[in-house]
Design an enzyme around this catalytic site. Structure first.
Site, PDB file in Angstrom:
ATOM      1  CB  ILE A   1      77.226  40.755  23.015  1.00  0.00           C
ATOM      2  CG1 ILE A   1      76.843  42.162  23.450  1.00  0.00           C
ATOM      3  CG2 ILE A   1      76.569  40.445  21.678  1.00  0.00           C
ATOM      4  CD1 ILE A   1      77.955  42.995  23.908  1.00  0.00           C
TER       5      ILE A   1
ATOM      6  CG  ASP B   1      37.279  41.726  33.484  1.00  0.00           C
ATOM      7  OD1 ASP B   1      38.532  41.689  33.487  1.00  0.00           O
ATOM      8  OD2 ASP B   1      36.628  42.414  32.685  1.00  0.00           O
TER       9      ASP B   1
HETATM   10  O1  1VU Z   1      88.615  37.025  32.393  1.00  0.00           O
HETATM   11  P1  1VU Z   1      87.839  35.802  31.943  1.00  0.00           P
HETATM   12  O2  1VU Z   1      88.382  35.212  30.682  1.00  0.00           O
HETATM   13  O3  1VU Z   1      87.594  34.793  33.022  1.00  0.00           O
HETATM   14  O4  1VU Z   1      86.381  36.338  31.537  1.00  0.00           O
HETATM   15  C1  1VU Z   1      86.230  37.450  30.673  1.00  0.00           C
HETATM   16  C2  1VU Z   1      85.742  36.972  29.317  1.00  0.00           C
HETATM   17  O5  1VU Z   1      86.332  35.779  28.929  1.00  0.00           O
HETATM   18  C3  1VU Z   1      84.271  36.762  29.591  1.00  0.00           C
HETATM   19  N1  1VU Z   1      83.434  37.008  28.403  1.00  0.00           N
HETATM   20  C4  1VU Z   1      82.649  36.066  27.856  1.00  0.00           C
HETATM   21  N2  1VU Z   1      82.461  34.770  28.154  1.00  0.00           N
HETATM   22  C5  1VU Z   1      81.580  34.078  27.382  1.00  0.00           C
HETATM   23  N3  1VU Z   1      80.896  34.647  26.368  1.00  0.00           N
HETATM   24  C6  1VU Z   1      81.061  35.937  26.038  1.00  0.00           C
HETATM   25  N4  1VU Z   1      80.384  36.475  25.042  1.00  0.00           N
HETATM   26  C7  1VU Z   1      81.982  36.706  26.804  1.00  0.00           C
HETATM   27  N5  1VU Z   1      82.362  38.002  26.774  1.00  0.00           N
HETATM   28  C8  1VU Z   1      83.247  38.161  27.745  1.00  0.00           C
HETATM   29  O6  1VU Z   1      83.912  37.719  30.588  1.00  0.00           O
HETATM   30  C9  1VU Z   1      85.060  38.194  31.269  1.00  0.00           C
HETATM   31  C10 1VU Z   1      85.167  39.697  31.061  1.00  0.00           C
HETATM   32  O7  1VU Z   1      85.331  39.957  29.689  1.00  0.00           O
HETATM   33  P2  1VU Z   1      85.774  41.392  29.145  1.00  0.00           P
HETATM   34  O8  1VU Z   1      84.942  42.449  29.787  1.00  0.00           O
HETATM   35  O9  1VU Z   1      87.239  41.538  29.309  1.00  0.00           O
HETATM   36  O10 1VU Z   1      85.343  41.330  27.629  1.00  0.00           O
HETATM   37  P3  1VU Z   1      86.263  41.184  26.365  1.00  0.00           P
HETATM   38  O11 1VU Z   1      86.881  42.511  26.065  1.00  0.00           O
HETATM   39  O12 1VU Z   1      87.183  40.019  26.524  1.00  0.00           O
HETATM   40  O13 1VU Z   1      85.198  40.850  25.230  1.00  0.00           O
HETATM   41  C11 1VU Z   1      84.229  41.803  24.811  1.00  0.00           C
HETATM   42  C12 1VU Z   1      83.531  41.231  23.575  1.00  0.00           C
HETATM   43  C13 1VU Z   1      82.430  42.162  23.149  1.00  0.00           C
HETATM   44  C14 1VU Z   1      84.562  41.099  22.437  1.00  0.00           C
HETATM   45  C15 1VU Z   1      82.950  39.837  23.960  1.00  0.00           C
HETATM   46  O14 1VU Z   1      82.091  39.992  25.038  1.00  0.00           O
HETATM   47  C16 1VU Z   1      82.273  39.115  22.812  1.00  0.00           C
HETATM   48  O15 1VU Z   1      82.934  38.615  21.898  1.00  0.00           O
HETATM   49  N6  1VU Z   1      80.940  39.014  22.855  1.00  0.00           N
HETATM   50  C17 1VU Z   1      80.160  38.257  21.887  1.00  0.00           C
HETATM   51  C18 1VU Z   1      80.188  38.890  20.515  1.00  0.00           C
HETATM   52  C19 1VU Z   1      79.318  38.123  19.565  1.00  0.00           C
HETATM   53  O16 1VU Z   1      79.121  36.943  19.703  1.00  0.00           O
HETATM   54  N7  1VU Z   1      78.791  38.838  18.551  1.00  0.00           N
HETATM   55  C20 1VU Z   1      77.905  38.259  17.580  1.00  0.00           C
HETATM   56  C21 1VU Z   1      76.526  38.054  18.154  1.00  0.00           C
HETATM   57  S1  1VU Z   1      75.582  39.517  18.335  1.00  0.00           S
HETATM   58  C22 1VU Z   1      74.658  39.578  16.925  1.00  0.00           C
HETATM   59  O17 1VU Z   1      74.939  38.943  15.978  1.00  0.00           O
HETATM   60  C23 1VU Z   1      73.419  40.408  16.930  1.00  0.00           C
HETATM   61  C24 1VU Z   1      72.236  39.638  16.424  1.00  0.00           C
END
Ligand code: 1VU
Length: 319
Positions: A243, A291
């Site tokens: 994620i 084997d």
């Molecule tokens: O600073 P930048 O913008 O350059 O980069 C950030 C951020 O944009 C990026 N990032 C991602 N890029 C692409 N895909 C991602 N999933 C993603 N997550 C983060 O990485 C840089 C650092 O980010 P961060 O540490 O500041 O993270 P945030 O707080 O912005 O985001 C955290 C969450 C958890 C909200 C985020 O990672 C996210 O939305 N992940 C995916 C959630 C998802 O798709 N859930 C449903 C699928 S899981 C499931 O259904 C189980 C079967």
């Protein structure tokens, strides 16, 4: 069946309603990203997310993304048709992740919609009945998320053999359905995880993707990630859902053979030729019996290592 040699060690979900995440994903080096139209997108942003994802599919990914899949909404939600109709506008749709697959009919629905889309777009009918878009075969990864889904696993695996490429375990929804709580040991998922990995193998499906590790920020979270990867790999999974980008490198490393394993495997494949010439079916290396099944394992490690970019030819010259 398509994509025998496909590598999906990590599959990173990218919320389809977030332009920031969509942009970021283009620069990542990951085997597979799954643009998400389901749980990470609120109901009032579904239409917007469809359009953003369709546009994202048509952009290049200079960072090294090997495959772009789209997780649509479940057939049961009533939203899957609209998702497929929008995605069909892109020539670059190759892989669908289908959530909450409960029975064979969920997959035959997808197959029928894709076939209909194909016929209305006047695509030539493929000989093996595969679903094609612009001449490209569309593969499906099915998410197993409930007790019913698990009970119907065999019929799900048999429903669309031309389309199904893998099974994915969704632990959070499974826990909700079963009224159980996820614990650090993951013991409560043992039966489901093993059933899924075994069914995928029995039906010759190339991909088995294990549960998400939901914690991603701290050093302790990385340790949890490593442990959960190793546990899943030990059960027969060949990849894991992610994620956050910080999980990808660790996941891809653990779901690759280690350099020591590759060296061991190359040595066996070379020594095996000599043993065969000498008429030996069982022989010894480093004090251990080798084997047929061990040789088979070594050949599989070499094939996987080549897929993962190891310089196997150089190693062969060394021995
Ligand atoms: O600073 P930048 O913008 O350059 O980069 C950030 C951020 O944009 C990026 N990032 C991602 N890029 C692409 N895909 C991602 N999933 C993603 N997550 C983060 O990485 C840089 C650092 O980010 P961060 O540490 O500041 O993270 P945030 O707080 O912005 O985001 C955290 C969450 C958890 C909200 C985020 O990672 C996210 O939305 N992940 C995916 C959630 C998802 O798709 N859930 C449903 C699928 S899981 C499931 O259904 C189980 C079967």
């Amino acid at each position: 069946m398509a994509a025998k040699n496909v590598l999906r060690r990590a599959m990173l979900y990218v919320p389809g309603s977030s332009q920031r995440f969509l942009d970021k994903s283009r620069s990542l080096n990951v085997d597979c990203i799954a643009y998400d139209l389901e749980d990470s997108v609120t109901p009032n942003r579904k239409a917007e997310a469809r359009s953003l994802v369709r546009k994202a599919l048509d952009l290049d990914t200079p960072g090294g993304v090997k495959e772009r899949a789209v997780r649509i909404n479940s057939v049961g939600s009533g939203l899957a048709l609209a998702d497929l109709q929008e995605l069909a506008k892109s020539q670059n749709l190759t892989t669908l992740v289908v959530p909450k697959v409960e029975s064979a009919s969920d997959l035959t629905f997808i197959s029928d919609v894709l076939a209909h889309t194909r016929s209305t777009q006047m695509q030539p009918h493929s000989h093996n009945g595969s679903e094609t878009k612009g001449g490209t075969q569309i593969g499906v990864l099915a998410l197993i998320e409930s007790a019913r889904s698990l009970s119907n696993l065999q019929e799900i695996c048999r429903a669309t053999p031309h389309m199904l490429q893998g099974l994915v375990f969704a632990a959070e929804d499974f826990a909700l359905d079963m009224s159980i709580t996820r614990t650090p040991s993951l013991m409560e998922f043992l039966y489901a995880r093993q059933m899924i990995a075994t069914a995928a193998r029995a039906h010759n499906l190339p991909s088995t993707l294990d549960l998400v590790t939901t914690a991603f920020k701290s050093e302790a979270d990385q340790e949890t990630l490593v442990n959960e990867c190793e546990q899943g790999k030990g059960m027969g999974y060949n990849g894991k859902q992610c994620i956050h980008p910080s999980q990808v490198q660790t996941v891809q490393r653990i779901f690759s053979p280690s350099p020591q394993e590759v060296e061991w495997a190359v040595r066996i494949t070379i020594a095996q030729k000599r043993a065969e010439e000498q008429g030996k079916g069982a022989w010894a290396m480093d004090g251990k019996m080798i084997d047929a099944p061990v040789e088979g394992k070594a050949r599989a490690v070499v094939a996987k290592a080549e897929l993962c970019g190891f310089e196997v030819a150089e190693l062969r010259e060394k021995y």
